[in-house]
Design a protein around this motif. Structure first.
Motif, PDB file in Angstrom:
ATOM      1  N   GLN A   2     -15.530 -32.480  73.856  1.00  0.00           N
ATOM      2  CA  GLN A   2     -15.639 -31.031  74.531  1.00  0.00           C
ATOM      3  C   GLN A   2     -16.841 -30.664  75.019  1.00  0.00           C
ATOM      4  N   PRO A   3     -17.025 -30.023  76.486  1.00  0.00           N
ATOM      5  CA  PRO A   3     -18.251 -29.823  76.906  1.00  0.00           C
ATOM      6  C   PRO A   3     -18.915 -28.716  76.333  1.00  0.00           C
ATOM      7  N   PRO A   5     -21.513 -25.283  76.604  1.00  0.00           N
ATOM      8  CA  PRO A   5     -21.776 -24.514  77.889  1.00  0.00           C
ATOM      9  C   PRO A   5     -23.193 -24.641  77.959  1.00  0.00           C
ATOM     10  N   TYR A  40     -20.424 -31.092  83.908  1.00  0.00           N
ATOM     11  CA  TYR A  40     -19.137 -30.547  84.405  1.00  0.00           C
ATOM     12  C   TYR A  40     -19.417 -29.269  85.286  1.00  0.00           C
ATOM     13  N   PHE A  42     -17.825 -26.532  87.042  1.00  0.00           N
ATOM     14  CA  PHE A  42     -16.698 -25.574  86.663  1.00  0.00           C
ATOM     15  C   PHE A  42     -15.586 -25.744  87.662  1.00  0.00           C
ATOM     16  N   GLY A  83     -23.438 -21.391  85.107  1.00  0.00           N
ATOM     17  CA  GLY A  83     -22.933 -22.267  83.915  1.00  0.00           C
ATOM     18  C   GLY A  83     -22.626 -23.606  84.051  1.00  0.00           C
TER      19      GLY A  83
ATOM     20  N   VAL B  89     -11.120 -23.625  80.778  1.00  0.00           N
ATOM     21  CA  VAL B  89     -12.395 -22.999  80.875  1.00  0.00           C
ATOM     22  C   VAL B  89     -12.461 -21.913  81.785  1.00  0.00           C
ATOM     23  N   ARG B  90     -13.030 -20.742  81.056  1.00  0.00           N
ATOM     24  CA  ARG B  90     -13.203 -19.541  81.816  1.00  0.00           C
ATOM     25  C   ARG B  90     -14.768 -19.352  82.105  1.00  0.00           C
ATOM     26  N   LEU B  96     -20.267 -20.398  80.865  1.00  0.00           N
ATOM     27  CA  LEU B  96     -18.718 -20.982  80.770  1.00  0.00           C
ATOM     28  C   LEU B  96     -18.204 -20.828  79.306  1.00  0.00           C
ATOM     29  N   VAL B  98     -15.565 -22.415  77.019  1.00  0.00           N
ATOM     30  CA  VAL B  98     -14.720 -23.540  77.011  1.00  0.00           C
ATOM     31  C   VAL B  98     -13.563 -23.504  75.650  1.00  0.00           C
ATOM     32  N   HIS B  99     -12.403 -23.766  75.989  1.00  0.00           N
ATOM     33  CA  HIS B  99     -11.485 -23.800  74.872  1.00  0.00           C
ATOM     34  C   HIS B  99     -10.710 -25.123  74.785  1.00  0.00           C
ATOM     35  N   GLY B 100     -10.840 -25.887  73.525  1.00  0.00           N
ATOM     36  CA  GLY B 100     -10.277 -27.088  73.529  1.00  0.00           C
ATOM     37  C   GLY B 100      -9.256 -27.067  72.409  1.00  0.00           C
TER      38      GLY B 100
END
Lengths: 266, 369
Positions: A2-3, A5, A40, A42, A83, B89-90, B96, B98-100
């Motif tokens: 998972q990236p 932020p 990444y 966005f 971001g 991702v929001r 950012l 990130v929801h995984g």
């Protein structure tokens, strides 16, 4: 997977199509010279970009990116405060530890200097651990020479040779391909390590000449580029024969690469 | 032993435990895997004739549920679905978000897994769980999978599991295993059932079966022996690694490239092919993005694309990559062949390219090995 932020702290234009991003996250991202991250943009996508920062300063993540595709264009267009997602670091490092006590010959072509910058900074920082240090760098035109101001600084600690394919008026340096610089490198081939990064065709010719100079194939290291999607050896895209270049590479010795690169379209 | 009704009780027992039961069923002219709620949805009295580039359903004279070899689907669909969301991702003021994480889903029970399917699951386990980075989505599904295997009573026209040492009898990797015995006079099936795990034992205890007679146990052994004997194809694996990696310029690569359409069917039906890509998308507001994973294939040009072009522009190089990876470099990478001998790539190739025939040809003249 998972990236994490990160936020753009600074953005510097290096060349017409190339910028360096300085990124900060909630925690430092320690890495070894030669490793890469998946960056990444966005909503646009994720690509593998080598880390070009100083390994002794992991709190600032530095990536030099050239805008050549959708994602790299989006990354180059990021502004301060925006971001970006970061996964990594991944991949094998330059052999800076194995090279201790030996001469080091760094050969870069074009943007290939970016993945080598952490190694160069490490070599200079620990100058006394190494024998002769030489960098040979080839760029297309004087306007394509990356990190120009730093090159002058590095020259105080190592031999730096720069050449361009196409000069413009006023260029006082060498003209021609990077292999033409190799005979000038003050290294003892029998006790030298080479670190090579650039377009694959350039690396093939550089390796040919290094072998002729007498460097052993197991001490010539190349950083390979392939399509890297997952960076952890699961998606299959970066295969070169039995190797997943994302995890078995990107940095590999010629002794392993030679049989694989001798086959067209492998 | 279970009767036909016992099969219904088995499905019921799995449903009561909260499993989504996935089993073979007839859809659009093929026996595929889909969710079933009753044993009546199994392909009763159907078989499938398979040859290179051809698959046809045929009626059987009996009421067999498992009188066919593998269809186009495999357990890969259940454990490693063709597409799934990896991230959402929001964009917020601070950057950012990130929801995984792996989405919660009901556990799955696969009814009717063939021995080659079990072998393929074991291969995918090595690939997706055996390395330094285990795939969390695969792992979550895999850990909760319940497997009811079926020993093969029919060799499909393109099967070669005997060559790959993966069938036609299941030896490991199942909770329960069935062997279908057909009464030759009445065409009525009954099922020898055996548990392979405590979980399987627990389910088995709920079913109203009776102990098998020695004659029935013997008959079940004969079923798989007959299947093995009737297998029409074989693939010689001796020295195969060198045959493939040592002859990248063998003329057969060019010859097969004149037939291969690079349609990617073989990689999609293959129960072990794991290559995938990710797609990043955003919604119209531009504030919400997602990352999806979907199956990819080494037969596409995009697969090996790096800035400047594809690493493998020719069909020859792409076919060579697939076959060499499947049968040779897979062993270097994961300690096992990537082929389980299910024959799907042969059946579902629109031009009928036969992996066993290609290997035979590559062993033939023209190469250097």
């Amino acid at each position: 997977m998972q990236p994490r932020p990160f936020v753009v702290r600074a953005r510097r234009r290096e060349l017409a199509d190339t910028v360096t991003l300085e990124l900060t996250g909630d925690a430092p991202l320690p890495f070894s010279p030669g490793q890469f991250n998946m960056l990444y943009a966005f909503g646009v996508g994720e690509i593998a970009i080598s880390i070009s920062g100083d390994p002794a300063q992991p709190e600032v993540l530095r990536h030099t990116v050239r805008a050549v595709g959708r994602v790299s264009e989006a990354l180059c267009g990021l502004r301060r405060g925006e971001g970006v997602g970061v996964r990594g670091p991944y991949g094998t490092p330059w052999p800076v530890a194995e090279a201790e006590g030996l001469d080091v010959l760094v050969v870069a072509g074009g943007l290939g200097l970016a993945p080598l910058r952490p190694a160069i900074l490490h070599l200079i920082r620990h100058r006394q651990r190494y024998g002769h240090l030489v960098m040979c760098y080839g760029a297309r035109t004087p306007a394509d020479v990356l990190y120009q101001r730093e090159l002058a600084r590095w020259q105080r600690a190592m031999q730096v040779e720069v050449t361009v394919d196409s000069p413009v008026s006023g260029w006082q340096g060498s003209v021609g391909v990077v292999t033409a610089l190799l005979p000038r490198a003050a290294v003892d081939p029998a006790r030298a390590v080479a670190m090579v990064c650039g377009p694959e065709i350039m690396m093939r010719f550089v390796t040919r000449d290094l072998l002729r100079m007498g460097l052993p194939p197991e001490r010539i290291y190349l950083s390979m580029e392939r399509n890297m999607k997952c960076a952890i050896g699961l998606c299959g895209h970066c295969q070169l024969g039995p190797a997943f270049l994302c995890k078995d590479g990107p940095v590999l010795p010629w002794s392993r690469l030679a049989p694989l690169l001798s086959v067209r379209e492998l | 032993m279970l009767t036909e009704d016992g099969l219904e009780a088995l499905v019921g027992a799995l449903l009561r435990r909260g499993y989504r039961v996935i089993g073979p069923t007839v859809r659009e002219g093929a026996i595929v895997l889909d969710e079933i709620s009753s044993a009546a949805e199994l392909p009763v009295g159907w078989t499938a004739e398979q040859e290179a580039g051809s698959y046809r359903l045929r009626r059987r004279a009996d009421r067999a549920r498992f009188g066919w070899a593998v269809g186009p689907h495999s357990a890969k669909r259940l454990l490693f679905p063709p597409s799934e969301r990896l991230l959402s991702v929001r964009r917020s003021r601070g950057g950012l978000v990130v929801h995984g994480g792996v989405a919660q889903m009901p556990p799955q029970a696969l009814l009717g897994a063939r021995p080659c399917d079990l072998a393929a699951i074991a291969v995918q386990d090595r690939v997706l769980l055996g390395g330094a980075w285990a795939d969390p989505a695969y792992q979550a599904r895999r850990e909760r999978l319940f497997v009811v295997a079926v020993n093969c009573g029919e060799a499909g026209g393109t099967c070669f599991c005997v060559s790959m040492g993966t069938g036609p009898a299941a030896t490991a990797g199942f909770d329960l295993v069935l062997t279908e015995l057909i009464d030759p006079d009445r065409g009525q099936p009954s099922y020898l059932i055996r548990a392979g795990t405590p979980a399987g034992q627990e389910v088995l205890a709920e079913l109203a079966g009776r102990a098998a007679t020695p004659a029935e146990v013997e008959a079940a052994a004969e079923v798989v022996a007959r299947t093995a004997q009737s297998m029409g194809r074989r693939l010689d694996t001796a020295g195969l690694h060198q045959v493939l990696t040592g002859q990248p310029e063998h003329p057969r690569w060019q010859e097969v490239a004149t037939r291969c359409l690079t349609c990617a069917n073989c990689t999609l039906v293959c129960p072990t092919c794991f290559c995938h890509t990710v797609e990043d998308t955003s919604d119209l507001s531009g504030e919400h993005a997602e990352r999806w994973r979907r199956w990819d294939s080494c037969f596409t040009l995009d697969f090996s694309y790096v800035h400047g072009g594809s690493v493998r522009p020719s069909v020859r190089a792409r076919y060579r990559q697939w076959l060499t990876h499947k049968l040779a470099t897979w062993i270097d990478q994961f300690g096992t062949s990537g082929c389980v001998g299910c024959g799907r790539c042969i059946t579902w190739c629109p031009v009928g390219i036969d992996i066993t025939e290609e290997v035979r040809a590559l062993r033939g003249p023209g190469g250097s090995a």
